[in-house]
Design a protein around this motif. Sequence first.
Motif, PDB file in Angstrom:
ATOM      1  N   LYS A  80     -12.920  10.603  -1.187  1.00  0.00           N
ATOM      2  CA  LYS A  80     -11.652  11.064  -1.751  1.00  0.00           C
ATOM      3  C   LYS A  80     -10.962   9.883  -2.419  1.00  0.00           C
ATOM      4  O   LYS A  80     -10.579   8.925  -1.767  1.00  0.00           O
ATOM      5  N   PHE A  81     -10.815   9.969  -3.730  1.00  0.00           N
ATOM      6  CA  PHE A  81     -10.191   8.872  -4.455  1.00  0.00           C
ATOM      7  C   PHE A  81      -8.767   9.194  -4.909  1.00  0.00           C
ATOM      8  O   PHE A  81      -7.901   8.351  -4.891  1.00  0.00           O
ATOM      9  N   ASP A  82      -8.557  10.431  -5.310  1.00  0.00           N
ATOM     10  CA  ASP A  82      -7.320  10.748  -6.021  1.00  0.00           C
ATOM     11  C   ASP A  82      -6.190  11.113  -5.054  1.00  0.00           C
ATOM     12  O   ASP A  82      -5.712  12.231  -5.021  1.00  0.00           O
ATOM     13  N   LEU A  83      -5.789  10.127  -4.247  1.00  0.00           N
ATOM     14  CA  LEU A  83      -4.801  10.373  -3.210  1.00  0.00           C
ATOM     15  C   LEU A  83      -3.399  10.025  -3.700  1.00  0.00           C
ATOM     16  O   LEU A  83      -3.210   9.000  -4.360  1.00  0.00           O
ATOM     17  N   THR A  84      -2.435  10.831  -3.364  1.00  0.00           N
ATOM     18  CA  THR A  84      -1.040  10.421  -3.557  1.00  0.00           C
ATOM     19  C   THR A  84      -0.687   9.460  -2.418  1.00  0.00           C
ATOM     20  O   THR A  84      -1.375   9.426  -1.386  1.00  0.00           O
ATOM     21  N   PRO A  85       0.392   8.670  -2.567  1.00  0.00           N
ATOM     22  CA  PRO A  85       0.790   7.777  -1.474  1.00  0.00           C
ATOM     23  C   PRO A  85       0.913   8.514  -0.139  1.00  0.00           C
ATOM     24  O   PRO A  85       0.447   8.021   0.889  1.00  0.00           O
ATOM     25  N   GLN A  86       1.515   9.706  -0.146  1.00  0.00           N
ATOM     26  CA  GLN A  86       1.685  10.410   1.126  1.00  0.00           C
ATOM     27  C   GLN A  86       0.341  10.886   1.685  1.00  0.00           C
ATOM     28  O   GLN A  86       0.090  10.771   2.897  1.00  0.00           O
ATOM     29  N   GLU A  87      -0.553  11.367   0.817  1.00  0.00           N
ATOM     30  CA  GLU A  87      -1.888  11.754   1.288  1.00  0.00           C
ATOM     31  C   GLU A  87      -2.632  10.548   1.849  1.00  0.00           C
ATOM     32  O   GLU A  87      -3.348  10.642   2.853  1.00  0.00           O
ATOM     33  N   PHE A  88      -2.437   9.399   1.190  1.00  0.00           N
ATOM     34  CA  PHE A  88      -3.069   8.172   1.667  1.00  0.00           C
ATOM     35  C   PHE A  88      -2.560   7.818   3.063  1.00  0.00           C
ATOM     36  O   PHE A  88      -3.353   7.546   3.976  1.00  0.00           O
ATOM     37  N   ILE A  89      -1.242   7.839   3.224  1.00  0.00           N
ATOM     38  CA  ILE A  89      -0.655   7.536   4.542  1.00  0.00           C
ATOM     39  C   ILE A  89      -1.219   8.487   5.599  1.00  0.00           C
ATOM     40  O   ILE A  89      -1.617   8.067   6.694  1.00  0.00           O
ATOM     41  N   ASP A  90      -1.279   9.764   5.245  1.00  0.00           N
ATOM     42  CA  ASP A  90      -1.773  10.751   6.209  1.00  0.00           C
ATOM     43  C   ASP A  90      -3.240  10.532   6.562  1.00  0.00           C
ATOM     44  O   ASP A  90      -3.698  10.946   7.630  1.00  0.00           O
ATOM     45  N   SER A  91      -3.977   9.891   5.660  1.00  0.00           N
ATOM     46  CA  SER A  91      -5.410   9.675   5.896  1.00  0.00           C
ATOM     47  C   SER A  91      -5.685   8.453   6.768  1.00  0.00           C
ATOM     48  O   SER A  91      -6.817   8.247   7.199  1.00  0.00           O
ATOM     49  N   LEU A  92      -4.664   7.621   7.009  1.00  0.00           N
ATOM     50  CA  LEU A  92      -4.893   6.372   7.752  1.00  0.00           C
ATOM     51  C   LEU A  92      -5.152   6.643   9.233  1.00  0.00           C
ATOM     52  O   LEU A  92      -4.871   7.729   9.735  1.00  0.00           O
ATOM     53  N   HIS A  93      -5.694   5.629   9.917  1.00  0.00           N
ATOM     54  CA  HIS A  93      -6.161   5.832  11.288  1.00  0.00           C
ATOM     55  C   HIS A  93      -5.076   5.706  12.346  1.00  0.00           C
ATOM     56  O   HIS A  93      -5.394   5.665  13.531  1.00  0.00           O
ATOM     57  N   GLY A  94      -3.824   5.614  11.961  1.00  0.00           N
ATOM     58  CA  GLY A  94      -2.757   5.528  12.954  1.00  0.00           C
ATOM     59  C   GLY A  94      -2.603   4.145  13.534  1.00  0.00           C
ATOM     60  O   GLY A  94      -3.318   3.201  13.159  1.00  0.00           O
ATOM     61  N   SER A  95      -1.669   4.045  14.471  1.00  0.00           N
ATOM     62  CA  SER A  95      -1.274   2.733  14.961  1.00  0.00           C
ATOM     63  C   SER A  95      -0.811   2.827  16.400  1.00  0.00           C
ATOM     64  O   SER A  95      -0.248   3.838  16.819  1.00  0.00           O
ATOM     65  N   TYR A  96      -1.048   1.758  17.154  1.00  0.00           N
ATOM     66  CA  TYR A  96      -0.489   1.696  18.504  1.00  0.00           C
ATOM     67  C   TYR A  96       1.034   1.745  18.479  1.00  0.00           C
ATOM     68  O   TYR A  96       1.669   2.309  19.354  1.00  0.00           O
ATOM     69  N   ILE A  97       1.623   1.104  17.462  1.00  0.00           N
ATOM     70  CA  ILE A  97       3.081   0.971  17.448  1.00  0.00           C
ATOM     71  C   ILE A  97       3.744   2.338  17.284  1.00  0.00           C
ATOM     72  O   ILE A  97       4.864   2.563  17.737  1.00  0.00           O
ATOM     73  N   ASN A  98       3.031   3.267  16.667  1.00  0.00           N
ATOM     74  CA  ASN A  98       3.551   4.613  16.495  1.00  0.00           C
ATOM     75  C   ASN A  98       3.598   5.367  17.825  1.00  0.00           C
ATOM     76  O   ASN A  98       4.480   6.178  18.086  1.00  0.00           O
ATOM     77  N   LEU A  99       2.638   5.063  18.701  1.00  0.00           N
ATOM     78  CA  LEU A  99       2.548   5.747  19.996  1.00  0.00           C
ATOM     79  C   LEU A  99       3.404   5.065  21.062  1.00  0.00           C
ATOM     80  O   LEU A  99       3.643   5.630  22.133  1.00  0.00           O
ATOM     81  N   ASP A 100       3.843   3.859  20.754  1.00  0.00           N
ATOM     82  CA  ASP A 100       4.564   3.029  21.718  1.00  0.00           C
ATOM     83  C   ASP A 100       6.023   3.472  21.818  1.00  0.00           C
ATOM     84  O   ASP A 100       6.709   3.587  20.810  1.00  0.00           O
TER      85      ASP A 100
END
Lengths: 473, 473
Positions: free
Chosen positions: B262-282
Amino acid sequence: MTDRAKARVTRHFWSSAKLPEGEKPHPAPISLVGGMPNHDFFPVKSIRIGISEKPFEDGYHEEAAVAYEPQPDSSFLVSQVASDPLEIDLKTGLQYGFTSGTKCLVDFTRDFVEKVWRPGYDEWSTMLTCGGSNGIDKVFDSFLSKGDSMLLEEFTFIPVLNSLANLGVHTVPVKLDFGPDKNFDFSANLKEVLENWDTLHPGKKKPKLLYTIPTGQNPLGVAQTTEHKKKILELAEEHDFVILEDEPYAYLNFQKVSETPKFDLTPQEFIDSLHGSYINLDTTGRVIRTETFSKVFAPGLRLGFLAGHKRVIQSCTQYSDLSSRAPSGISQILVNDTIRYMGGLDGWLKWIIKVRNEYLVRKNAFVKALLDTEAAKKGYLKVMDPECGMFVSSIVDFGKDNLEKGTELLKTRCAVNGVGVVYGGAMAVNYEFSKERTNFVRMAICYTGSTDLLVEAAARLSKSVLEVAAQLE
Amino acid sequence: MTDRAKARVTRHFWSSAKLPEGEKPHPAPISLVGGMPNHDFFPVKSIRIGISEKPFEDGYHEEAAVAYEPQPDSSFLVSQVASDPLEIDLKTGLQYGFTSGTKCLVDFTRDFVEKVWRPGYDEWSTMLTCGGSNGIDKVFDSFLSKGDSMLLEEFTFIPVLNSLANLGVHTVPVKLDFGPDKNFDFSANLKEVLENWDTLHPGKKKPKLLYTIPTGQNPLGVAQTTEHKKKILELAEEHDFVILEDEPYAYLNFQKVSETPKFDLTPQEFIDSLHGSYINLDTTGRVIRTETFSKVFAPGLRLGFLAGHKRVIQSCTQYSDLSSRAPSGISQILVNDTIRYMGGLDGWLKWIIKVRNEYLVRKNAFVKALLDTEAAKKGYLKVMDPECGMFVSSIVDFGKDNLEKGTELLKTRCAVNGVGVVYGGAMAVNYEFSKERTNFVRMAICYTGSTDLLVEAAARLSKSVLEVAAQLE
């Protein structure tokens, strides 16, 4: 050196194979080893840098402008890939770099130290640091452990105390004699401290390091003579301590206000006019010199360098590997390529001379204005005409009994009258030790936009001092 | 936090007077306080920065170019004095700056973390560092004292071990299970270490910190799932340790080679595609996130940032005051003003997407080439298709009995055939602990100038592997 520094080992994961007899490495290997992004991933393709021909181009003081030579052009391009090995291009400057700095800039600092300060032995080298204070921190790491003792001028650059407190080091202030008509020499006071160590500092280890600002001393503006430095070096040999000379102001050297200022100096005349260096007198590798590009280029670069014995430089580089890593490559580009554009070492010295000339004009204007104030004429203000640096200091004398009260009142009057100065007590290593000598103020001549503001500041200080004197009567 | 970090005090000499009742400060004071040179002393008047519109402009892969939008202009000017508070001008960037970074760039990092990773509590902040490793060093300083223990993935970014050895910290590797078809989950192994601590590490203090590279793990290229992170966080709460997540590769996330990229990502689609973060769960401030601009902007900047609980950020800033001071202002100019020119947060995300797309093309080309090799088809090379990052790793299987000998022979063949890789053993925290799992190689896809070279490298690796297999028969 500390056990910590000596024991430091660095583990790398980039192994190169030792090939068996008869095997030859491939002539054009493809490396998939390091995590360095190809430079085509960097979003910056070029940087064009516009250069000043002199400081304060529009308001430059004509009398200081004699060293000024117009350049045919006033900008140059830093390209992505350059063929000139003396230029740091974007491919190199924006890539991971050597911890001690990019070769051509490290070579420049070595050439510079060789030409200007010529160390008294051969086994020395230089490395880049992330600014003067970072260089000092690296030297402290190499020499100081918890519980060690360390000598400082009793009034000094206070941020170093924070590093020393963090390391758990016992700080020992050395008494300074200073004033408008005094010869600055603390060798006798230092000798006394060392010879009476066990009485004066019972239970403490003998000092390992002296931190000194020999030229344009901060806050006092004085400069140590070569004779003085020789006496201190003798004490260092006898009592076995290392000297860290912090020299951010070495190039801003002045004639006294009573002398005719010399502006039209060639680079060699300028070098000959400088106040000398401990590292030049050192024959055994006992001195480390720290410099910064903050004062004669720009502070935001966070770029400076150390010069000293190779083993010390190696130890500081190993510490850099763990802490700061390399200084910013883009800062290195800016300094290296600008100096190269200016014409290398001689061109850089010519720029420094222009900066120094402007400071000399400021210094003279400010010292004259201070001497002409009513506060000075009435004897309350005893102006010390600095030999070097960015600061003019002045003893504020309300009489011995009024020392602390006078300072407190002066803080209020200066705030009300609108002149910000640093009070001596704030720059004491140990306030109680130095209390009697804290009745001075330090005034920086570097930040204001014009000499007119310095003259106005002198008037405001005088007004404040006279108001305090009236209150105390 | 360490006693050292808690006890740290910083002494300043810039006092501001507390005025008595009825006195007012001057409305336009003249400051002679600090040793900051006026910006007219800086020899640089302007910097014009030429920007790439996409990585590898001439050789950009068309299939990855869908997110590419041409800019009307491709350069911008950094002037000496600017009125826009979101721009770092030369007056500010070349001057002494705040240790934690210039306000507008610190604000940007906060906005970025808020938008992309959204921490699970409010009392967090960010600060700039002198690159990712410098950020790690600062976190270590805040949490680790001599004799403390610390957890790491058994194969990891080796330079952190140098900092830990310097601090005198006991390092504890956690066993990893990995392979082309395995789910990466080390929570059970970590649980076992913690629950059998006294047996496995007799006499050692319980661990204070886990260092982990959750996304694009270096060297393995795997990414932890949210479920896995939750399990690790539970262990952290139960056994009271802090998690340092080192995330240089978080934005280079991939589809598997078997999936449609998938190449044609909008910034928000890109963010949603990321693998997440510990800091988000903390939710309690137990996680510190370290990032760097090295991988998606340029390493030579020496610029990165930390995000974490305010008290941790404050502690790290205090350590910066003593060690590195502020990151290079000129590096800050380059990053801040380039991002601003690109269109702020969204524009920056669009650039990152372009970089990520190019990496995805490279990754797929290289993994396909590796899978197509004879060495892979014969089962000697077990390629791990990475979920993220700059590295493709591959198990090299010559049979259990040939593990060490095979690696030694492979080093020679790779050197002779001209492909440089990192051998698993070199990235082990403790070689003996990990010996059975060291039979892999890590290959970086970031440095070579083209995918063709990666394909050629795959062929050379295959040749080398087959030669070793023949020797071992």
